[in-house]
Design a protein around this motif. Structure first.
Motif, PDB file in Angstrom:
ATOM      1  N   HIS A  26       0.853  -1.112  -0.127  1.00 20.71           N
ATOM      2  CA  HIS A  26      -0.044  -0.026  -0.123  1.00 20.71           C
ATOM      3  C   HIS A  26       0.908   1.211  -0.168  1.00 20.71           C
ATOM      4  CE1 HIS A  26      -3.895   2.081   0.678  1.00 20.71           C
ATOM      5  NE2 HIS A  26      -3.120   3.055   1.116  1.00 20.71           N
ATOM      6  N   HIS A  28       1.490   5.225  -2.468  1.00 21.89           N
ATOM      7  CA  HIS A  28       0.988   6.130  -3.419  1.00 21.89           C
ATOM      8  C   HIS A  28       2.078   6.655  -4.153  1.00 21.89           C
ATOM      9  CE1 HIS A  28      -2.946   5.523  -1.173  1.00 21.89           C
ATOM     10  NE2 HIS A  28      -2.281   5.798  -0.318  1.00 21.89           N
ATOM     11  N   TYR A  44      -6.788  17.502  -1.162  1.00 28.44           N
ATOM     12  CA  TYR A  44      -5.338  18.079  -0.559  1.00 28.44           C
ATOM     13  C   TYR A  44      -4.478  18.218  -1.759  1.00 28.44           C
ATOM     14  CZ  TYR A  44      -4.428  12.840  -1.189  1.00 28.44           C
ATOM     15  OH  TYR A  44      -4.283  11.654  -1.461  1.00 28.44           O
ATOM     16  N   ALA A  71      -4.087   7.344  -5.588  1.00 23.98           N
ATOM     17  CA  ALA A  71      -4.584   8.347  -4.422  1.00 23.98           C
ATOM     18  C   ALA A  71      -5.653   9.346  -5.003  1.00 23.98           C
ATOM     19  CB  ALA A  71      -3.255   9.002  -4.158  1.00 23.98           C
ATOM     20  N   SER A  72      -6.477   9.492  -3.959  1.00 28.59           N
ATOM     21  CA  SER A  72      -7.900  10.472  -4.377  1.00 28.59           C
ATOM     22  C   SER A  72      -7.298  11.567  -4.815  1.00 28.59           C
ATOM     23  CB  SER A  72      -8.333  10.600  -2.764  1.00 28.59           C
ATOM     24  OG  SER A  72      -7.685  11.415  -2.063  1.00 28.59           O
ATOM     25  N   ARG A 119     -10.366   0.741  -6.671  1.00 24.52           N
ATOM     26  CA  ARG A 119     -10.609   1.101  -5.279  1.00 24.52           C
ATOM     27  C   ARG A 119     -11.723   1.867  -5.099  1.00 24.52           C
ATOM     28  NH1 ARG A 119      -6.939   5.395  -1.740  1.00 24.52           N
ATOM     29  NH2 ARG A 119      -7.038   4.089   0.221  1.00 24.52           N
ATOM     30  N   ARG A 125     -14.240  12.891   3.726  1.00 25.59           N
ATOM     31  CA  ARG A 125     -13.110  14.062   3.539  1.00 25.59           C
ATOM     32  C   ARG A 125     -12.300  13.751   2.248  1.00 25.59           C
ATOM     33  NH1 ARG A 125      -8.493  11.845   5.269  1.00 25.59           N
ATOM     34  NH2 ARG A 125      -8.339   9.875   6.656  1.00 25.59           N
ATOM     35  N   LEU A 126     -12.356  12.942   1.597  1.00 30.12           N
ATOM     36  CA  LEU A 126     -11.439  12.476   0.495  1.00 30.12           C
ATOM     37  C   LEU A 126     -12.290  12.487  -0.865  1.00 30.12           C
ATOM     38  CD1 LEU A 126      -9.355   9.510   1.763  1.00 30.12           C
ATOM     39  CD2 LEU A 126      -8.664  11.978   1.784  1.00 30.12           C
ATOM     40  N   TYR A 152     -12.070   1.468   0.908  1.00 31.90           N
ATOM     41  CA  TYR A 152     -11.615   2.180   2.068  1.00 31.90           C
ATOM     42  C   TYR A 152     -12.731   3.102   2.799  1.00 31.90           C
ATOM     43  CZ  TYR A 152      -8.490   5.496   4.598  1.00 31.90           C
ATOM     44  OH  TYR A 152      -7.821   6.201   5.761  1.00 31.90           O
ATOM     45  N   HIS A 176      -6.620  -0.482   5.760  1.00 32.90           N
ATOM     46  CA  HIS A 176      -6.367   0.031   6.998  1.00 32.90           C
ATOM     47  C   HIS A 176      -7.541  -0.392   8.125  1.00 32.90           C
ATOM     48  CE1 HIS A 176      -3.624   2.708   4.755  1.00 32.90           C
ATOM     49  NE2 HIS A 176      -4.453   3.410   4.401  1.00 32.90           N
ATOM     50  N   ARG A 179     -10.554   1.263   9.663  1.00 28.52           N
ATOM     51  CA  ARG A 179     -10.290   2.216  10.749  1.00 28.52           C
ATOM     52  C   ARG A 179     -11.031   2.084  11.945  1.00 28.52           C
ATOM     53  NH1 ARG A 179      -7.795   6.951   8.479  1.00 28.52           N
ATOM     54  NH2 ARG A 179      -8.135   7.952  10.370  1.00 28.52           N
ATOM     55  N   ARG A 213      -1.954   6.302  11.437  1.00 28.27           N
ATOM     56  CA  ARG A 213      -3.233   6.860  11.524  1.00 28.27           C
ATOM     57  C   ARG A 213      -4.186   6.480  12.573  1.00 28.27           C
ATOM     58  NH1 ARG A 213      -3.794   8.963   6.527  1.00 28.27           N
ATOM     59  NH2 ARG A 213      -2.564   8.278   4.846  1.00 28.27           N
ATOM     60  N   ASP A 244       1.972   2.969   3.284  1.00 31.07           N
ATOM     61  CA  ASP A 244       1.115   3.811   3.095  1.00 31.07           C
ATOM     62  C   ASP A 244       1.923   5.318   2.688  1.00 31.07           C
ATOM     63  OD1 ASP A 244      -1.236   5.415   2.598  1.00 31.07           O
ATOM     64  OD2 ASP A 244      -1.795   5.741   4.801  1.00 31.07           O
ATOM     65  N   PRO A 248      -0.625  10.309   2.649  1.00 26.64           N
ATOM     66  CA  PRO A 248      -1.553  11.565   2.273  1.00 26.64           C
ATOM     67  C   PRO A 248      -2.150  11.943   3.878  1.00 26.64           C
ATOM     68  CG  PRO A 248      -2.236   9.622   1.203  1.00 26.64           C
ATOM     69  CD  PRO A 248      -0.892   9.365   1.898  1.00 26.64           C
ATOM     70  N   ASN A 249      -2.186  13.586   4.070  1.00 26.12           N
ATOM     71  CA  ASN A 249      -3.127  13.858   4.957  1.00 26.12           C
ATOM     72  C   ASN A 249      -2.292  13.891   6.285  1.00 26.12           C
ATOM     73  OD1 ASN A 249      -5.217  15.260   3.290  1.00 26.12           O
ATOM     74  ND2 ASN A 249      -5.764  12.852   3.018  1.00 26.12           N
TER      75      ASN A 249
HETATM   76  O1  LIG Z   1      -6.590   8.600   5.412  1.00 31.55           O
HETATM   77  C1  LIG Z   1      -6.254   9.305   4.180  1.00 31.55           C
HETATM   78  O2  LIG Z   1      -6.157  10.327   4.301  1.00 31.55           O
HETATM   79  C2  LIG Z   1      -5.806   8.511   3.011  1.00 31.55           C
HETATM   80  C3  LIG Z   1      -6.111   9.162   1.909  1.00 31.55           C
HETATM   81  C4  LIG Z   1      -5.700   8.347   0.600  1.00 31.55           C
HETATM   82  C5  LIG Z   1      -5.972   8.644  -0.620  1.00 31.55           C
HETATM   83  O3  LIG Z   1      -6.043  10.177  -0.596  1.00 31.55           O
HETATM   84  O4  LIG Z   1      -5.975   8.066  -1.540  1.00 31.55           O
HETATM   85  O5  LIG Z   1      -5.339   7.089   0.816  1.00 31.55           O
HETATM   86  C6  LIG Z   1      -5.115   6.483   1.935  1.00 31.55           C
HETATM   87  O6  LIG Z   1      -4.635   5.234   1.954  1.00 31.55           O
HETATM   88  C7  LIG Z   1      -5.206   7.276   3.162  1.00 31.55           C
END
Ligand SMILES: O=C(O)c1cc(C(=O)O)oc(=O)c1
Length: 292
Positions: A26, A28, A44, A71-72, A119, A125-126, A152, A176, A179, A213, A244, A248-249
């Motif tokens: 995992h 990015h 972001y 990544a988002s 994914r 928030r993403l 996720y 993760h 969470r 995290r 990870d 990110p963030n």
């Molecule tokens: O918790 C996060 O902010 C986060 C964000 C991203 C993403 O922006 O893709 O990926 C992750 O695995 C975790």
């Protein structure tokens, strides 16, 4: 939006040495922005985290391969992820984020570029929206390619999400651990519900990642280890692990990747568990054609 940096340039050398062929499953890449602009919908705006930086980290931490997860911040344009896979010389494969109207030719192009999963991100928030009906349609279309689904989400929507997860016809990998609230401790409500999900659905796997995290205590993550080690021991054939990077963030609690690697032998205490977690399991999802 000013650009954020969420990783350390010189992580410490881990004490733990991963087994030969270990996969950091995992990670990015971000950009580089000049070649691969971020999505206008990105939540972001990171500094560039390039393939070359990723491969240097991989070598320094003692890993052989990476799984690069879209990544988002790059939305549904997977060009930066494909670029990194292409540059890896066979040492990376990936997970894409795709638009519901993607056509079959484009899916095949992603496959040829090393993508082996899609994914679905449910974190408000993403991403702006997470249309379950459209996701299910994508899941049905990628199944014949031999791909899997990566999801996720946060613990508070697990119950609501279960019928959706149950309808997905492929292997599912939860990022993760969905969470859980680690402060609840081993036997806490969140992790208990999550373990029940894996008990009930043999096609659901999880990444036992995200100590940085999820742990209120922080390094060396004793609270995370106490809650997550029983999960690895219970589902040794359905767990993956990743740093990870580039996190990110995480600009307010930037983790040291060397310290994260040292969590591995504490959540997977035997050589056999470590080999499954880092080699056998990710090989089955990402390089199945190389298995004997
Ligand atoms: O918790 C996060 O902010 C986060 C964000 C991203 C993403 O922006 O893709 O990926 C992750 O695995 C975790």
């Amino acid at each position: 939006m000013s650009r954020t940096k969420t990783w350390v340039d010189q992580p410490s050398a881990p004490a733990y040495a991963p087994p030969p062929g270990a996969i950091d499953a995992h990670v990015h890449v971000f950009g580089p922005e000049a070649d691969f602009p971020f999505s206008p919908k990105a939540k972001y705006h990171p500094e560039d985290a390039t393939p070359e930086m990723l491969f240097a980290l991989r070598d320094q931490l003692g890993f052989a391969r990476n799984v690069i997860v879209q990544a988002s911040c790059h939305g549904t344009d997977n060009a930066a992820t494909l670029n990194a896979i292409a540059k890896s010389g066979g040492a990376a494969r990936g997970v894409a984020v795709v638009s519901p109207d993607i056509d079959d030719a484009e899916l095949q192009k992603l496959h040829d570029g090393g993508i082996r999963g899609v994914r679905f991100n449910f974190l408000k928030r993403l991403v702006d929206d997470a249309p379950k009906d459209k996701f299910l349609n994508i899941a049905r279309r990628i199944a014949p390619l031999g791909w899997h689904v990566v999801v996720y989400f946060e613990a508070d929507i697990l119950e609501e999400l279960e019928p959706f997860l149950a309808a997905i016809p492929t292997t599912i990998v939860v990022d993760h651990l969905g969470r859980p609230d680690i402060a609840q401790g081993p036997g806490g409500a969140d992790i208990t519900r999550f373990v029940q999900l894996l008990d009930d659905h043999p096609n659901i796997w999880t990444k036992v990642s995200g100590a940085e995290r999820l742990s209120p205590q922080g390094a060396p993550f004793d609270d995370f280890v106490a809650v997550i080690r029983p999960v690895v021991e219970r589902f040794p054939d359905r767990v993956l692990w990743g740093t990870d990077w580039p996190h990110p963030n995480m600009e307010h609690r930037i983790p040291d990747d060397g310290t994260l690697v040292d969590v591995i032998p504490r959540i997977a205490p035997t050589a056999e568990l470590q080999r499954k977690l880092l080699v056998d399991n990710p090989m089955r999802l990402y390089w199945p054609e190389q298995l004997g």
